[in-house]
Scaffold this active site. Structure first.
Site, mmCIF file in Angstrom:
data_model
loop_
_atom_site.group_PDB
_atom_site.id
_atom_site.type_symbol
_atom_site.label_atom_id
_atom_site.label_comp_id
_atom_site.label_asym_id
_atom_site.label_seq_id
_atom_site.Cartn_x
_atom_site.Cartn_y
_atom_site.Cartn_z
ATOM 1 C CG HIS A 44 56.229 22.384 -60.126
ATOM 2 N ND1 HIS A 44 57.319 22.453 -60.950
ATOM 3 C CD2 HIS A 44 56.684 22.101 -58.898
ATOM 4 C CE1 HIS A 44 58.400 22.215 -60.246
ATOM 5 N NE2 HIS A 44 58.055 21.994 -58.990
ATOM 6 C CB SER A 89 63.488 21.664 -63.767
ATOM 7 O OG SER A 89 62.178 21.831 -63.275
ATOM 8 C CG HIS A 90 64.848 25.904 -58.977
ATOM 9 N ND1 HIS A 90 65.382 26.684 -58.008
ATOM 10 C CD2 HIS A 90 63.544 25.754 -58.630
ATOM 11 C CE1 HIS A 90 64.464 26.995 -57.109
ATOM 12 N NE2 HIS A 90 63.341 26.436 -57.465
ATOM 13 N NE ARG A 111 64.283 21.958 -48.773
ATOM 14 C CZ ARG A 111 64.872 22.971 -49.419
ATOM 15 N NH1 ARG A 111 66.084 23.334 -49.120
ATOM 16 N NH2 ARG A 111 64.225 23.617 -50.369
ATOM 17 C CD GLU A 307 57.067 27.647 -54.180
ATOM 18 O OE1 GLU A 307 58.089 27.904 -54.841
ATOM 19 O OE2 GLU A 307 56.095 27.029 -54.643
#
Ligand SMILES: Nc1ncnc2c1ncn2[C@@H]1O[C@H](COP(=O)(O)OP(=O)(O)O)[C@@H](O)[C@H]1O
Ligand SMILES: [Mg+2]
Lengths: 731, 79, 225, 79
Positions: A44, A89-90, A111, A307
């Site tokens: 990632h 993407s999530h 953000r 996170e």
């Protein structure tokens, strides 16, 4: 703590990667350092499997101010205005907790955009679910849609376009991609590159909790039966705090205080601080005792890998700390100097007066592993689909079945949960080929769209890559916008599998070809690998977010029929390509035959003429022809306007199913006033554009020769049923 | 038979609502406030006279709909 | 005419209403919630959005802010106050308007253009509309389901305190044309003295044919009158 | 000292959320369900050792912010 193989593997690192860490450090890492490496070296953050392929994509044209590599891409739209945009993407978090996963996906992408100094003006999303019959689908759909709506509505940015699709390939791995678009002054763009030593590093936003520790490495792993247990504390989105953070950052950006700014996204404090130092070729030293924490007794490991959402890292000019702090206090947000930039080129972490980690920045960034993974070329089927081998069906039955299917039903159930009007500049909302947002107080606008075509990409990744870029381009053209640039979210399976890596590599080649030909470069994007479970990978699903420019708002167009008795024509050649079509998928559950090829020359010529015609004001409405073919496009034009059609098949092509359901590319439908028709016909002929007359608009009835006759009202009801009956509520 | 169900966020999960409510109360001068977390409450009445069976039904309701087990815990009580 | 728009943390239609007011010839000032004084103004607007995230109850926390004390004072002495969407919720929480705004009946956020009937125009906010006009305004809310007790409902109906009701395109006021479950299809209410209006639909979003329609303009010109 | 506060809608106030949740549960086959109402729950910790004083503070929080007395009732309990 002794670092065992087990610990290494549980951090998502390979044993040989661990050896490389030891070589780079010249010693064994401690546990905290191992965690930091694992966060920075995972797929990632490091793009280790995709980088060499992504490099092939074109990233420049005369509009591009900033291409890939920053928080978001930036393009110039004239008058000092710049548009900043990106998609992300999530997927995995949304599968585990759909509401929060989708919500924090929206928060994260916002953000990225306001970090660069842009005020967000539009949100888009592309969401893919498993088949509706799958037991998990309903709650995932409900959760994801309300998560997107919950976050976007609260922060007050209109969600104006997107796509919602169902396909069994996503049964165990849904896709949630969110895109944000912002408006900035092109002379006031903010970057993440640190400059100067001994500058204050400032933490702003929410406090740090134990949320999502290892979220980034989770996004880089396949799911399996044990995922539920490996689950880190789920990140909860707080759109209210994000709104404050956004306002505070934008307010601070009006002053000359910020040297560099970076949001804390995946791998939180670790990746943001390393990123800033790496870009500025500097070191960074953080005092972790200063990090604002939400829970008691948080360890350096937890702080560095948390996170928690709604946080940012800033580097501030000397002497500006106090005035900057005042702004964040006004908005009730944390503002703490937690460190400084250094000359050492190291990431140094201090906690309780001890150095708890010290790692060369380049070991975490430029020296991270890069892989040229083995990949296989796809064996592509070229066998044309023969209708004779399929059970016969009546045309009207086939049509109505598609119009009432999950994938082709009216998506009001989704889009009416999104505030589309806030900010007061939404000219076209969801439901059109591309949405249009006016630039505040000006007479110009941008058009935006997101598109994907997983079936095409599965059957032929290269053609599919080409096609999806062209589809995006076409959608912008159809509303009268000049396509400028794209962002892409590449959702693929496991890159360690050479078949999947092949899908990725070829897909990029296809995209590259189309982007180059259309002068439609990629300015930002995101790669999401490991979408799948236990060796079952999703179809390759690149999602393209396109942005186009409308210089004059008086010259826009949409797909709503305007009048009865106008001429309807199809631009572009119809061969009747049924391979990988909606027709096969919805009626026969078949994913068969080759994907449609795109002839880029025709694509470009057709599109440019359409744009000319729109600007000249000669046409009443226009719609691109995509999945479902001519008949579905006509239906959408009727459904959105209440005006019917009377259509006949031109003689040349023998089969009515092929003609009306075929998915040949580069085509549009135009509605033209009869009095304008001669003029339009001349322009088309003079430019060598292929077109066919297929009928006229009429009152009320949707009619095709003797094959189909239904009132538009009835068609509307059929098209509107699916979502409400699936979800069991009527609104 | 009547039951109450109290649903709270798990310990480490962020509670944005609670946070803002706590701040507001503190701004209003409630200085002694140390911590506040918000949850949900249900009062449920069912046609079932056997207490064990009834509890079991309520539990099912919690697991299947009322509670998001990923981020929430719950407690059932007979009223 | 002077107007003032109150801004809370989380307000997000503040810019929209300010743009609309300016376009329609108001001299507008923005007022931060921590301020303790209202500028001299003929119209006070509490805009839409999610003040304080809509946490606890929508409008509840904003209703406790410094500036609201001033708004209440001013409203009680007869100033014109308009609360839109979240602004309506805030006015309810202050007690300036009575009743409650509950979750929408389908428990979902609803954002769409709806038809409204101007059932009463005998007030400062609606004089430019004709009685029984059907207009189309955008709604965008989670909690717009208006509820009140029988006595108050009767008072609202009897005293022409309901300017707008949800209806269909033909003007029929029914369950089917009720988007959120409001009692009697109520979309907005006035206080007894008719100087305070709270409404869920967004008139400020309907002042421009390019983005929507111009059905909201008359509300502002009524106030100007 | 720690307290819980339970806030429920008054009996004659419509509870749209409770109603939909109830319907959903019934649609899921929970036939024995007779009635369900939804409320809010708070866990509040304050720095105050005297129980009476503490309760008083919590009561103030309820009356001044947490509860909308026009439509809601509340109950305080020491934990
Ligand atoms: N998740 C979503 N968010 C916002 N808009 C959506 C979403 N899903 C669908 N839409 C909108 O609904 C319309 C129809 O969607 P779709 O059938 O996918 O369009 P097309 O086939 O023209 O690409 C589009 O205008 C799209 O913007
Ligand atoms: Mg389209």
């Amino acid at each position: 703590m002794k670092i065992t193989n087990e610990i290494i593997l549980s951090h998502g690192l390979k044993i040989d990667e661990y050896s490389k860490i030891k070589t780079l450090l010249n010693r064994d890492p401690n546990f905290l350092e191992l965690g930091i490496f694992s966060a920075m070296w995972n797929e990632h953050c490091s793009y280790k499997s995709s980088k060499i392929h992504l490099k092939k994509l074109p990233v420049k044209n005369k509009y591009v101010i900033q291409g890939p590599g920053e928080n978001a891409g930036v393009i110039d739209i004239g008058d000092d205005d710049a548009i900043v945009f990106k998609i992300e993407s999530h997927n995995h978090p949304s599968f585990i907790e759909p509401y929060q996963g989708a919500a924090t996906g929206v928060g994260g992408i916002l953000r990225d955009v306001f970090t660069m100094g842009a005020r967000p003006i539009a949100l888009l999303n592309s969401i893919h679910f498993g088949s509706p019959e799958n037991t998990k689908t309903k709650s995932l759909l409900n959760g994801v849609v309300s998560g997107i709506s919950g976050y976007g509505n609260c922060i007050g940015i209109p969600t104006i376009a997107g796509e919602t699709k169902f396909n069994r390939t996503y049964n165990e791995n849904i896709l949630v991609n969110a895109m944000a678009v912002g408006l900035a002054n092109k002379n006031k763009i903010f970057y993440s590159k640190a400059k100067g030593t001994n500058k204050s590093v400032v933490y702003v936003g929410s406090k740090t909790g134990r949320d999502g520790i290892h979220g980034a490495s989770m996004a880089s792993e396949e799911f399996d039966e044990n995922s539920e247990e490996k689950k880190p504390t789920v990140q909860v989105g707080d759109p209210f705090t994000e709104k404050l953070l956004m306002e505070a950052c934008l307010e601070l950006m009006k002053e000359n205080s910020i040297i560099s700014i970076q949001d804390m996204g995946a791998a939180g404090l670790t990746s943001s601080s390393v990123e800033m130092a790496h870009k500025g070729n500097l070191g960074i030293e953080l005092n972790l005792d200063k990090v604002p924490c939400r829970e008691e007794n948080m360890s350096p490991y937890e702080m560095m890998l948390s996170e928690s959402q709604e946080r940012m890292l800033l580097i501030i000019e000397d002497g500006k700390e106090e005035s900057a702090k005042k702004i964040f206090e006004k908005w009730d947000l944390e503002f703490v100097v937690i460190g400084k930039t250094t000359q050492t080129n190291n990431l140094v972490l201090k906690f309780k007066n001890e150095v708890v980690a010290s790692i060369p920045i380049d070991a975490l960034s430029s020296k991270a592993p890069l892989y040229d993974r083995k990949w296989n070329k796809k064996k592509v089927s070229s066998k044309k689909v023969d209708l004779k081998n399929l059970e016969s069906i009546k045309f009207d039955e086939a049509f109505l079945k598609i119009v009432s299917s999950a994938n082709h039903s009216n998506k009001k159930w989704v889009t009416e949960q999104y505030d589309q009007m806030v900010m007061g500049d939404t000219v076209e909302r969801s439901g059109t080929d591309a949405a249009i947002v006016r630039i505040h107080n000006k007479d110009k606008a941008i058009a935006v769209t997101v598109d994907s075509s997983a079936n095409y990409c599965k059957s032929n990744p290269k053609t599919g890559g080409k096609q999806v870029v062209c589809e995006s381009w076409r959608n912008l053209i159809a509303v009268g916008a000049k396509p400028i640039a794209i962002t892409n979210c590449l959702n693929f399976g496991n890159p360690e599998n050479p078949e999947i890596m092949g899908e990725f590599a070829e897909n990029i080649l296809g995209m590259k070809e189309a982007c180059e030909f259309l002068n439609y470069p990629v300015v930002s994007g995101n790669v999401s690998f490991y979408n799948g479970t236990n060796k079952k990978n999703i179809f390759p699903t690149p999602v393209i977010g396109g942005v186009g420019l409308i210089k004059n708002l008086k010259r826009i167009q949409n797909h709503r029929f305007k009048k009865i008795d106008s001429q309807i024509i199809v631009i572009g050649k119809t061969f009747g390509h049924l391979g990988q079509s909606v027709f096969l998928e919805e009626l026969y559950s078949l994913q068969d035959g080759p994907s449609p090829e795109v002839n880029l020359t025709n694509e470009k010529n057709n599109g440019e003429i359409i744009l000319k015609l729109i600007t000249s004001g000669a046409i009443n409405s226009v719609h691109d022809i995509s999945s479902g073919g001519i008949i579905l496009s006509l239906a959408e034009m009727s459904l959105s306007s209440g005006i019917g059609v009377k259509i006949s098949k031109p003689n040349k092509i023998s089969n009515i199913f092929e003609y009306f359901f075929g998915e040949d590319q580069s085509r549009y439908i135009l509605e033209i006033d009869k009095k304008n028709y001669p003029k339009v016909e001349k322009i088309l002929k003079d430019n060598g554009i292929y077109f066919q007359k297929i009928g006229i608009t009429q009152n009320n009835l949707f009619e095709l020769d003797k094959h189909l006759k239904i009132s538009v009202k009835e068609l509307y009801d059929i098209n509107n049923k699916w979502y409400n009956s699936y979800n069991g509520f009527v609104s | 038979m009547k039951f109450s169900v109290i649903i709270t966020l798990k310990k480490d999960v962020l509670d944005p609502q609670g946070k803002v409510v706590q701040q507001t109360l503190q701004n209003m001068g409630m200085d002694s406030l140390r911590n506040l977390r918000q949850g949900k409450y249900f009062e449920i009445e069912i046609n079932e006279l056997d207490e064990d069976k009834a509890k079991n039904i309520i539990e099912q309701m919690c697991e299947k709909l009322l509670v998001n087990l990923i981020i929430e815990d719950y407690k059932i009580k007979k009223l | 005419m002077n107007s003032a728009v109150i801004v809370f943390p989380g307000s997000n239609c503040d810019r929209d209403i300010a743009s609309a007011l300016t376009k329609l010839q108001f001299k507008n000032k923005m007022v931060w919630h921590k301020d303790t004084e209202l500028p001299k103004s003929d119209l006070i607007v509490i805009p839409g959005g999610f003040s304080y995230g809509d946490y606890l109850r929508s409008g509840a926390i904003a209703a406790k802010s410094n500036i609201l004390k001033e708004v209440i004072k001013s409203a009680k002495s007869g100033s014109i106050v308009l609360g839109i969407c979240n602004g309506f919720q805030i006015l309810i929480e202050t007690g300036l308007l009575s009743g409650a705004l509950l979750r929408n009946k389908n428990l979902k956020f609803i954002s769409k253009d709806v038809n409204l009937k101007v059932v009463n125009n005998n007030n400062k906010f609606c004089s430019k509309y004709k009685k029984d006009n059907i207009i189309s305004l955008n709604i965008a809310h989670n909690e717009g389901n208006y509820f009140t007790n029988k006595d108050h409902l009767k008072e609202l109906e009897d005293n022409e305190l309901i300017p707008f009701k949800y209806c269909n395109s033909k003007g029929v006021i029914s369950n089917e044309s009720n988007p959120n479950g409001s009692l009697n299809n109520i979309a907005g209410i006035l206080n007894r003295e008719k100087n305070i209006l709270g409404m869920m639909p967004h008139p400020e979003r309907m002042i421009d044919d390019l983005v929507s329609n111009t059905d909201g303009i008359d509300l502002f010109s009524s106030i100007l009158n």
